[in-house]
Design a protein around this motif. Structure first.
Motif: not given
Length: 54
Positions: A45-54
């Motif tokens: 979930t943390f990684v997916v949220n980081l990828m969406r933020g970019r």
């Protein structure tokens, strides 16, 4: 998920206090598995949220 891991951990501790070693080992094993699954899901979930933020 983390809630269930904590519940099984508490069951394992109570079973160990009363001398039910087989039950304690089983509950501790389930708690470990659920905790690892929780960590993997939290990391994903943390990684997916980081990828969406970019």
């Amino acid at each position: 998920m983390l809630y269930y891991a904590l519940v099984f951990f508490i069951i394992a501790i109570i079973a160990a206090v009363f001398g039910f070693s087989g039950l304690a080992a089983g509950a501790a094993g389930i708690a470990k598995i659920l905790f690892v699954v929780f960590l993997v899901m939290a990391l994903a979930t943390f990684v997916v949220n980081l990828m969406r933020g970019r």
